[in-house]
Design a protein around this motif. Structure first.
Motif, PDB file in Angstrom:
ATOM      1  N   GLU A  80       0.846  -1.189   0.000  1.00  0.00           N
ATOM      2  CA  GLU A  80       0.000   0.000   0.000  1.00  0.00           C
ATOM      3  C   GLU A  80       0.888   1.248   0.000  1.00  0.00           C
ATOM      4  OE1 GLU A  80      -3.132  -0.330  -0.508  1.00  0.00           O
ATOM      5  OE2 GLU A  80      -3.300  -2.474  -0.118  1.00  0.00           O
ATOM      6  N   THR A  81       0.326   2.388  -0.358  1.00  0.00           N
ATOM      7  CA  THR A  81       1.112   3.622  -0.473  1.00  0.00           C
ATOM      8  C   THR A  81       1.691   4.094   0.864  1.00  0.00           C
ATOM      9  OG1 THR A  81      -0.910   4.936  -0.293  1.00  0.00           O
ATOM     10  CG2 THR A  81      -0.126   4.436  -2.511  1.00  0.00           C
ATOM     11  N   ASP A  82       1.090   3.670   1.982  1.00  0.00           N
ATOM     12  CA  ASP A  82       1.583   4.103   3.292  1.00  0.00           C
ATOM     13  C   ASP A  82       2.666   3.188   3.861  1.00  0.00           C
ATOM     14  OD1 ASP A  82       0.114   1.863   4.008  1.00  0.00           O
ATOM     15  OD2 ASP A  82      -1.228   2.921   5.384  1.00  0.00           O
ATOM     16  N   GLY A  83       3.117   2.194   3.067  1.00  0.00           N
ATOM     17  CA  GLY A  83       4.177   1.295   3.533  1.00  0.00           C
ATOM     18  C   GLY A  83       3.665   0.053   4.243  1.00  0.00           C
ATOM     19  N   THR A  84       2.355  -0.048   4.417  1.00  0.00           N
ATOM     20  CA  THR A  84       1.791  -1.269   4.991  1.00  0.00           C
ATOM     21  C   THR A  84       1.514  -2.263   3.855  1.00  0.00           C
ATOM     22  OG1 THR A  84      -0.514  -0.523   4.847  1.00  0.00           O
ATOM     23  CG2 THR A  84       0.698   0.015   6.878  1.00  0.00           C
ATOM     24  N   TYR A  85       1.173  -3.476   4.232  1.00  0.00           N
ATOM     25  CA  TYR A  85       0.844  -4.509   3.249  1.00  0.00           C
ATOM     26  C   TYR A  85      -0.507  -5.118   3.591  1.00  0.00           C
ATOM     27  CZ  TYR A  85       5.503  -4.217   1.378  1.00  0.00           C
ATOM     28  OH  TYR A  85       6.654  -3.750   0.774  1.00  0.00           O
ATOM     29  N   THR A  86      -1.342  -5.234   2.570  1.00  0.00           N
ATOM     30  CA  THR A  86      -2.626  -5.907   2.696  1.00  0.00           C
ATOM     31  C   THR A  86      -2.371  -7.388   2.447  1.00  0.00           C
ATOM     32  OG1 THR A  86      -3.799  -3.950   1.956  1.00  0.00           O
ATOM     33  CG2 THR A  86      -4.956  -6.051   1.739  1.00  0.00           C
ATOM     34  N   VAL A  87      -3.000  -8.251   3.265  1.00  0.00           N
ATOM     35  CA  VAL A  87      -2.745  -9.693   3.194  1.00  0.00           C
ATOM     36  C   VAL A  87      -4.059 -10.456   3.120  1.00  0.00           C
ATOM     37  CG1 VAL A  87      -1.652 -11.662   4.360  1.00  0.00           C
ATOM     38  CG2 VAL A  87      -0.657  -9.364   4.601  1.00  0.00           C
ATOM     39  N   GLY A  88      -4.067 -11.511   2.317  1.00  0.00           N
ATOM     40  CA  GLY A  88      -5.212 -12.416   2.232  1.00  0.00           C
ATOM     41  C   GLY A  88      -4.720 -13.785   1.819  1.00  0.00           C
TER      42      GLY A  88
ATOM     43  N   THR B 281      -4.634 -16.869  -1.125  1.00  0.00           N
ATOM     44  CA  THR B 281      -4.630 -16.926  -2.581  1.00  0.00           C
ATOM     45  C   THR B 281      -5.862 -17.639  -3.147  1.00  0.00           C
ATOM     46  OG1 THR B 281      -3.431 -19.016  -2.667  1.00  0.00           O
ATOM     47  CG2 THR B 281      -2.097 -16.976  -2.598  1.00  0.00           C
ATOM     48  N   ASP B 282      -6.045 -17.427  -4.419  1.00  0.00           N
ATOM     49  CA  ASP B 282      -7.116 -18.100  -5.148  1.00  0.00           C
ATOM     50  C   ASP B 282      -6.937 -19.614  -5.046  1.00  0.00           C
ATOM     51  OD1 ASP B 282      -9.426 -17.853  -6.909  1.00  0.00           O
ATOM     52  OD2 ASP B 282      -8.125 -18.632  -8.489  1.00  0.00           O
ATOM     53  N   HIS B 283      -5.709 -20.081  -5.150  1.00  0.00           N
ATOM     54  CA  HIS B 283      -5.410 -21.506  -5.027  1.00  0.00           C
ATOM     55  C   HIS B 283      -5.855 -22.028  -3.654  1.00  0.00           C
ATOM     56  CE1 HIS B 283      -3.279 -25.310  -5.468  1.00  0.00           C
ATOM     57  NE2 HIS B 283      -2.683 -25.072  -4.314  1.00  0.00           N
ATOM     58  N   ALA B 284      -5.554 -21.278  -2.600  1.00  0.00           N
ATOM     59  CA  ALA B 284      -5.921 -21.702  -1.244  1.00  0.00           C
ATOM     60  C   ALA B 284      -7.434 -21.794  -1.088  1.00  0.00           C
ATOM     61  CB  ALA B 284      -5.341 -20.739  -0.214  1.00  0.00           C
ATOM     62  N   GLN B 285      -8.166 -20.799  -1.582  1.00  0.00           N
ATOM     63  CA  GLN B 285      -9.622 -20.826  -1.415  1.00  0.00           C
ATOM     64  C   GLN B 285     -10.233 -21.966  -2.227  1.00  0.00           C
ATOM     65  OE1 GLN B 285     -12.424 -20.034  -3.478  1.00  0.00           O
ATOM     66  NE2 GLN B 285     -11.171 -19.624  -5.269  1.00  0.00           N
ATOM     67  N   GLU B 286      -9.633 -22.286  -3.385  1.00  0.00           N
ATOM     68  CA  GLU B 286     -10.129 -23.426  -4.176  1.00  0.00           C
ATOM     69  C   GLU B 286      -9.931 -24.737  -3.420  1.00  0.00           C
ATOM     70  OE1 GLU B 286      -8.271 -23.546  -8.024  1.00  0.00           O
ATOM     71  OE2 GLU B 286      -9.288 -21.717  -8.700  1.00  0.00           O
ATOM     72  N   GLN B 287      -8.774 -24.877  -2.774  1.00  0.00           N
ATOM     73  CA  GLN B 287      -8.483 -26.097  -2.019  1.00  0.00           C
ATOM     74  C   GLN B 287      -9.396 -26.239  -0.802  1.00  0.00           C
ATOM     75  OE1 GLN B 287      -6.155 -28.492  -3.085  1.00  0.00           O
ATOM     76  NE2 GLN B 287      -6.281 -27.168  -4.875  1.00  0.00           N
TER      77      GLN B 287
ATOM     78  N   THR C  46     -15.488 -15.710  -3.599  1.00  0.00           N
ATOM     79  CA  THR C  46     -15.891 -14.905  -4.743  1.00  0.00           C
ATOM     80  C   THR C  46     -14.718 -14.135  -5.333  1.00  0.00           C
ATOM     81  OG1 THR C  46     -18.044 -14.636  -3.688  1.00  0.00           O
ATOM     82  CG2 THR C  46     -17.550 -13.173  -5.515  1.00  0.00           C
ATOM     83  N   ASP C  47     -13.871 -13.537  -4.465  1.00  0.00           N
ATOM     84  CA  ASP C  47     -12.747 -12.726  -4.921  1.00  0.00           C
ATOM     85  C   ASP C  47     -11.617 -12.814  -3.899  1.00  0.00           C
ATOM     86  OD1 ASP C  47     -10.989 -10.881  -5.971  1.00  0.00           O
ATOM     87  OD2 ASP C  47     -12.301  -9.152  -5.698  1.00  0.00           O
ATOM     88  N   ALA C  48     -10.779 -13.818  -4.036  1.00  0.00           N
ATOM     89  CA  ALA C  48      -9.709 -14.055  -3.056  1.00  0.00           C
ATOM     90  C   ALA C  48      -8.751 -12.874  -2.928  1.00  0.00           C
ATOM     91  CB  ALA C  48      -8.932 -15.318  -3.417  1.00  0.00           C
ATOM     92  N   TYR C  49      -8.565 -12.131  -4.025  1.00  0.00           N
ATOM     93  CA  TYR C  49      -7.618 -11.011  -3.977  1.00  0.00           C
ATOM     94  C   TYR C  49      -8.290  -9.691  -3.605  1.00  0.00           C
ATOM     95  CZ  TYR C  49      -4.628 -14.517  -5.955  1.00  0.00           C
ATOM     96  OH  TYR C  49      -3.921 -15.672  -6.141  1.00  0.00           O
ATOM     97  N   GLY C  50      -9.589  -9.658  -3.546  1.00  0.00           N
ATOM     98  CA  GLY C  50     -10.318  -8.475  -3.106  1.00  0.00           C
ATOM     99  C   GLY C  50     -10.716  -8.577  -1.640  1.00  0.00           C
ATOM    100  N   ALA C  51     -10.882  -9.798  -1.158  1.00  0.00           N
ATOM    101  CA  ALA C  51     -11.315 -10.041   0.222  1.00  0.00           C
ATOM    102  C   ALA C  51     -10.085 -10.186   1.126  1.00  0.00           C
ATOM    103  CB  ALA C  51     -12.190 -11.295   0.283  1.00  0.00           C
TER     104      ALA C  51
END
Length: 126
Positions: free
Chosen positions: A19-27, A29-35, A93-98
């Motif tokens: 992110e622009t403030d130096g933090t990181y958003t984490v979730g 992966t699509d592969h993980a949610q499929e499994q 629905t959206d692993a990279y948005g959630a």
């Protein structure tokens, strides 16, 4: 398998977005949610918590299994996505948005040591 090129990844199937403030958003992966299958519960870490790299800091539960969420790097949790408490299926629905939480790394250089998209794809297919 959807693996965005602009993210970093862990072998335990978490993704990180700078992110622009130096933090990181984490979730996860699509592969993980499929499994996992249909996700029914997400427990993210609380803001303010200091975590070690690789520490189990949350849980994702599906109709098939429960899986820990791991801290990709050492740092402080600065936010958790409370929306997932009531709507955990958004991860399917959206692993990279959630996203699940945001972290301020103790050392931002540690993120560069994580997998890029090509390395994660090899790891996930192994």
């Amino acid at each position: 398998m959807n693996i965005p090129k602009d993210l970093r990844y862990t072998e335990s199937h978490e993704w990180l977005k700078r992110e622009t403030d130096g933090t990181y958003t984490v979730g996860i992966t699509d592969h993980a949610q499929e499994q996992l299958g249909d996700i029914v519960f997400v427990e993210a870490p609380k803001a303010g918590r200091k975590v070690a790299s690789g520490e189990a800091i949350g849980v994702v539960e599906s109709v098939k299994a429960a899986s820990d969420i791991y801290a990709p790097v050492a740092g402080e949790i600065v936010a958790a996505n409370a929306e997932l408490t009531g709507t955990p299926e958004k991860v399917n629905t959206d692993a990279y948005g959630a996203w699940m939480f945001r972290i301020k790394p103790d050392n931002a250089g540690d993120v560069d040591k994580l997998l890029d998209a090509a390395a994660y794809e090899k790891s996930a297919n192994a």
